[in-house]
Enzyme design. Sequence first.
Site, PDB file in Angstrom:
ATOM      1  N   LYS A   1      -8.848  13.453   4.292  1.00 45.10           N
ATOM      2  CA  LYS A   1      -7.909  12.338   4.270  1.00 45.10           C
ATOM      3  C   LYS A   1      -6.951  12.528   5.438  1.00 45.10           C
ATOM      4  O   LYS A   1      -6.963  13.592   6.064  1.00 45.10           O
ATOM      5  CB  LYS A   1      -7.119  12.314   2.954  1.00 45.10           C
ATOM      6  CG  LYS A   1      -6.535  13.701   2.602  1.00 45.10           C
ATOM      7  CD  LYS A   1      -5.818  13.713   1.261  1.00 45.10           C
ATOM      8  CE  LYS A   1      -6.713  13.754   0.073  1.00 45.10           C
ATOM      9  NZ  LYS A   1      -6.779  12.502  -0.668  1.00 45.10           N
ATOM     10  N   ARG A   2      -6.116  11.529   5.745  1.00 45.60           N
ATOM     11  CA  ARG A   2      -5.145  11.747   6.807  1.00 45.60           C
ATOM     12  C   ARG A   2      -4.237  12.943   6.476  1.00 45.60           C
ATOM     13  O   ARG A   2      -4.025  13.271   5.302  1.00 45.60           O
ATOM     14  CB  ARG A   2      -4.303  10.480   7.014  1.00 45.60           C
ATOM     15  CG  ARG A   2      -5.026   9.438   7.845  1.00 45.60           C
ATOM     16  CD  ARG A   2      -5.389   9.919   9.230  1.00 45.60           C
ATOM     17  NE  ARG A   2      -4.220  10.022  10.074  1.00 45.60           N
ATOM     18  CZ  ARG A   2      -3.827   9.079  10.924  1.00 45.60           C
ATOM     19  NH1 ARG A   2      -4.544   7.974  11.069  1.00 45.60           N
ATOM     20  NH2 ARG A   2      -2.746   9.232  11.663  1.00 45.60           N
TER      21      ARG A   2
ATOM     22  N   LYS B   1     -14.983   7.632  -3.591  1.00 40.47           N
ATOM     23  CA  LYS B   1     -16.239   7.935  -2.894  1.00 40.47           C
ATOM     24  C   LYS B   1     -16.786   9.281  -3.357  1.00 40.47           C
ATOM     25  O   LYS B   1     -17.994   9.438  -3.598  1.00 40.47           O
ATOM     26  CB  LYS B   1     -16.004   7.958  -1.372  1.00 40.47           C
ATOM     27  CG  LYS B   1     -15.596   6.605  -0.804  1.00 40.47           C
ATOM     28  CD  LYS B   1     -14.942   6.719   0.587  1.00 40.47           C
ATOM     29  CE  LYS B   1     -14.211   5.417   0.914  1.00 40.47           C
ATOM     30  NZ  LYS B   1     -13.301   5.551   2.068  1.00 40.47           N
TER      31      LYS B   1
ATOM     32  N   THR C   1      -8.806   6.217  -1.916  1.00 37.65           N
ATOM     33  CA  THR C   1     -10.137   5.628  -2.064  1.00 37.65           C
ATOM     34  C   THR C   1     -11.200   6.686  -1.803  1.00 37.65           C
ATOM     35  O   THR C   1     -12.319   6.578  -2.307  1.00 37.65           O
ATOM     36  CB  THR C   1     -10.337   4.441  -1.100  1.00 37.65           C
ATOM     37  OG1 THR C   1      -9.853   4.815   0.193  1.00 37.65           O
ATOM     38  CG2 THR C   1      -9.589   3.218  -1.583  1.00 37.65           C
TER      39      THR C   1
ATOM     40  N   LYS D   1       0.412  14.439   1.151  1.00 38.13           N
ATOM     41  CA  LYS D   1      -0.944  14.701   0.655  1.00 38.13           C
ATOM     42  C   LYS D   1      -1.171  16.185   0.372  1.00 38.13           C
ATOM     43  O   LYS D   1      -2.177  16.582  -0.213  1.00 38.13           O
ATOM     44  CB  LYS D   1      -1.980  14.157   1.638  1.00 38.13           C
ATOM     45  CG  LYS D   1      -1.921  12.626   1.769  1.00 38.13           C
ATOM     46  CD  LYS D   1      -2.933  12.099   2.767  1.00 38.13           C
ATOM     47  CE  LYS D   1      -2.788  10.612   3.077  1.00 38.13           C
ATOM     48  NZ  LYS D   1      -3.367   9.733   2.018  1.00 38.13           N
TER      49      LYS D   1
ATOM     50  N   HIS E   1       0.807  -1.230   0.000  1.00 37.69           N
ATOM     51  CA  HIS E   1       0.000   0.000   0.000  1.00 37.69           C
ATOM     52  C   HIS E   1       0.837   1.276   0.000  1.00 37.69           C
ATOM     53  O   HIS E   1       0.297   2.354   0.211  1.00 37.69           O
ATOM     54  CB  HIS E   1      -0.925   0.041   1.217  1.00 37.69           C
ATOM     55  CG  HIS E   1      -1.954  -1.044   1.227  1.00 37.69           C
ATOM     56  ND1 HIS E   1      -3.237  -0.875   0.758  1.00 37.69           N
ATOM     57  CD2 HIS E   1      -1.874  -2.324   1.645  1.00 37.69           C
ATOM     58  CE1 HIS E   1      -3.914  -2.006   0.896  1.00 37.69           C
ATOM     59  NE2 HIS E   1      -3.105  -2.904   1.426  1.00 37.69           N
TER      60      HIS E   1
HETATM   61  C1  26Q Z   1       3.172   0.654  10.611  1.00 37.09           C
HETATM   62  C2  26Q Z   1       4.076   0.367  11.626  1.00 37.09           C
HETATM   63  C3  26Q Z   1       3.909   0.938  12.889  1.00 37.09           C
HETATM   64  C4  26Q Z   1       2.827   1.765  13.126  1.00 37.09           C
HETATM   65  C5  26Q Z   1       1.919   2.046  12.115  1.00 37.09           C
HETATM   66  C6  26Q Z   1       2.099   1.492  10.840  1.00 37.09           C
HETATM   67  C7  26Q Z   1       1.139   1.811   9.755  1.00 37.09           C
HETATM   68  C8  26Q Z   1      -0.220   1.815   9.985  1.00 37.09           C
HETATM   69  C9  26Q Z   1      -1.105   2.131   8.967  1.00 37.09           C
HETATM   70  C10 26Q Z   1       1.590   2.114   8.473  1.00 37.09           C
HETATM   71  C11 26Q Z   1       0.690   2.426   7.463  1.00 37.09           C
HETATM   72  C12 26Q Z   1      -0.683   2.441   7.704  1.00 37.09           C
HETATM   73  C13 26Q Z   1      -1.692   2.780   6.697  1.00 37.09           C
HETATM   74  C14 26Q Z   1      -1.456   2.969   5.419  1.00 37.09           C
HETATM   75  C15 26Q Z   1      -2.524   3.349   4.484  1.00 37.09           C
HETATM   76  O1  26Q Z   1      -3.642   3.620   4.888  1.00 37.09           O
HETATM   77  N1  26Q Z   1      -2.232   3.383   3.178  1.00 37.09           N
HETATM   78  C16 26Q Z   1      -3.234   3.761   2.191  1.00 37.09           C
HETATM   79  O2  26Q Z   1      -3.863   2.572   1.726  1.00 37.09           O
HETATM   80  C17 26Q Z   1      -4.958   2.875   0.879  1.00 37.09           C
HETATM   81  C18 26Q Z   1      -5.638   1.568   0.526  1.00 37.09           C
HETATM   82  O3  26Q Z   1      -4.871   0.846  -0.387  1.00 37.09           O
HETATM   83  C19 26Q Z   1      -4.499   3.630  -0.357  1.00 37.09           C
HETATM   84  O4  26Q Z   1      -5.628   3.991  -1.092  1.00 37.09           O
HETATM   85  C20 26Q Z   1      -3.717   4.880   0.041  1.00 37.09           C
HETATM   86  O5  26Q Z   1      -3.151   5.482  -1.102  1.00 37.09           O
HETATM   87  C21 26Q Z   1      -2.605   4.505   1.027  1.00 37.09           C
HETATM   88  O6  26Q Z   1      -1.966   5.676   1.503  1.00 37.09           O
END
Ligand code: 26Q
Length: 777
Positions: free
Chosen positions: A510-511, A622, A618, A516, A334
């Site tokens: 978004k986050r 939406k 995503t 971003k 991702h």
């Molecule tokens: C990893 C290690 C330690 C703590 C937290 C994490 C962690 C947690 C969540 C790293 C990444 C995430 C989330 C990533 C994420 O949401 N990525 C998004 O995924 C979507 C679905 O595929 C994409 O549409 C987005 O582009 C992408 O940013």
Amino acid sequence: MSYNCMNILRWTEAKLKYTYDVSLREANAQELHEALGEAVMMAISDNWNHAKHTRMPARKAYYISAEYLIGRLVYSNLYNLGILDEMKQLFAQRGVDLAILEEVEDAALGNGGLGRLAACFLDSAASTDIPLSGYGLRYRFGLFKQSFDANGSQKENADDWAKFGDPWSYRRYNHTVKVQFPDHTVLAVPYDVPVIGYGTQNIGTLRLWQCEAEEELDFNAFNDQDYLRALTQKNKAEDITRVLYPNDSTWEGKRLRIKQQYVLSSASLQDMLRVYKTTHGTDMSHFADFYCVQLNDTHPAMSIPELIRLLMAEGLDFEQSFAVAQKTFSYTNHTVMGEALEKWNLDLLRSVVPEIVDIILRIDEKLKREHPELFIVRDNTAHMANLSVYVGTYVNGVAEIHSQILKDDVFHQWYQAFPERFQNKTNGVTPRRWMGLCNPELTQLIKYRIGGDFLKDLDKLNNLKPMIDDDLVRQFNTVKRQKKEQLCETIYKREGVKLNPDFLFDVQVKRLHEYKRQLLNALSIVDIYFRLKDGSLQDFQPTVYLFGAKSAPGYARAKAIIRYINRIAHMINNDPDMYDKMKVVFVQNYNCSYAEEIIPAADISEQISPAGTEASGTGNMKLMLNGAVTLGTLDGANVEIVKEAGMENNYIFGATVEQINAARDSYYARGIYDTNPRLHRAIDTLVDGTVPTDDDQRELYHALLDGTHWHKADHYFLLLDYESYLEAKLCANQDYGDKLAFGRKCMMNIASGAKFSSDRTIRQYAEEIWHIEPTQF
Ligand code: 26Q
């Protein structure tokens, strides 16, 4: 079987009576939620049991994910059962407005896109009868609740989402498994959440693990010391699933995070092995014929060595176990950003999961024998993405452009060694929650035109294309206006800001992350503001600029951006010259439920990451499906959105991936600042006192213009894309003046949205990765 609403109502009343001694009318939101939830759980129990216990299909798929951002379940469950309207009516007849349940907390067991995607996939699999179950973690505290203080700074509050109970899961203590660590053993207790399909009897299962201590507290047997030790053990176990890590896209190598990941991996695989043995006996060599596992990023990647460990404990040798694991797992990536790829220091990893490290080393030796140019372990560090590519059947990205970058760049050497493993699966969203539930007005309008139930087959949206005439566009504009009125009410209630529903709604939700580029949006707003003030910008369509975003609590720059935008908003919203021209609002605590109100009201969807950084997005889908035009770069799924809906119906700007790569070394941000007086003036507001400034904002300013010791200036190319962004943004604003022409573009986006249903995505996973078929129960 269809569901009997009167029964559900009676059960709800009975539960309220015997648990709380209140009537329907007297019940508060929490009581009503619990009672109604329990009644629905009773109503579905036959179908759920049936789906679980009917003959197993040839092969079943399991989605393992550290996050599921499921949001509020009560409305979506009633909606998918097809009884939301009838239940609303029945309650209304008894003087109860079901809208009271909007007070109920979201289940935010996820950060953002990756967690919400997992929830959409489960909805789509259940709705299309694809045999898929989910495994995850039942965090006591989900993603923090956000508020802004008087300075405009983000404050975090604990999200104790289940404190009033959780009617949507059953605790299944009999399926508890033990997970071993060197210094203690914990229990992983499963909680099963039903995943109710839409337009089908099928009900899937999301199994969430919660950690508990092994030893029961026995008050009589313990002396004081033992008692305290037992409590410590209890906390130590419960700590593991206490809280969701609030980082999104940045990787943090924390010990507790390893424990979380290992519990998720080990508990889920033990559970699968248990079921395998009861149906297929003790010969484990055929495991992959009946089970396949999709890893949602590398967060559950310890499942790979864990399966090998468990199979070896059952008597298979390493090579046999490796072969089974390779056939079992596939991995979805991702992110392309290096700093987000998980890599664990081996000593740290060994101190928590020693046997896993031994197996990773054996896998690494095997790899290096076969492919000396590749590695999993290097510099005493295990690279989890490499492990997942090596011991897996397929690896996929989440949009065409992203999957291409994986092959060209991130995993280039791996692609050369194993080209047949690389696939693309463009993300999607469930049209039930993101159209039917959040926008019944638009859904009704579309249904009236194309007939049938397009929410079960989003391809039907294509039938709208020849029907888009002035009449339909006017009706669409009426719906959009209604959704804006509803949102204005909510925002007035929650943020205390009065908005005008006649304005253009320009939305970025978004986050919060530098890549971003919320700061780019903010700078353009400041520029427009100054131009409106000095009269150099005429014919401007009055606009609401709306932001919604949470920042990771430790991400200083992201928090400085939030503060800056709040201060800009304060200045603009209090400037009488702007009353009839623009408003800026940064809503607090943007979450799934807020999204369901904001997205249907948006005219413009801001998707402005520099090309090559956003894997897919995503939210963009939406917003498209609710009739917003995309103001975006050629990044992630935006590329496919404009391919479907037409460049002429969206506003595309900025450098392409190739142009960004070409600019990377030669690019000089300050040169643009020096030669663009408007941008210069906007950027200066970070430091010149136009709005209250602080050290972190000054740091942002220097990061843009001077860089830091590890990043060159303007790492995310805000200045490079600025002019073309502003031009596209003002062009969209101008175009909004012609309501019919603009509404037509919006309708073209809706009519072209079929591809972005997660039903399509999950069908492609089923056919091309899992090799499984829909199974009717
Ligand atoms: C990893 C290690 C330690 C703590 C937290 C994490 C962690 C947690 C969540 C790293 C990444 C995430 C989330 C990533 C994420 O949401 N990525 C998004 O995924 C979507 C679905 O595929 C994409 O549409 C987005 O582009 C992408 O940013």
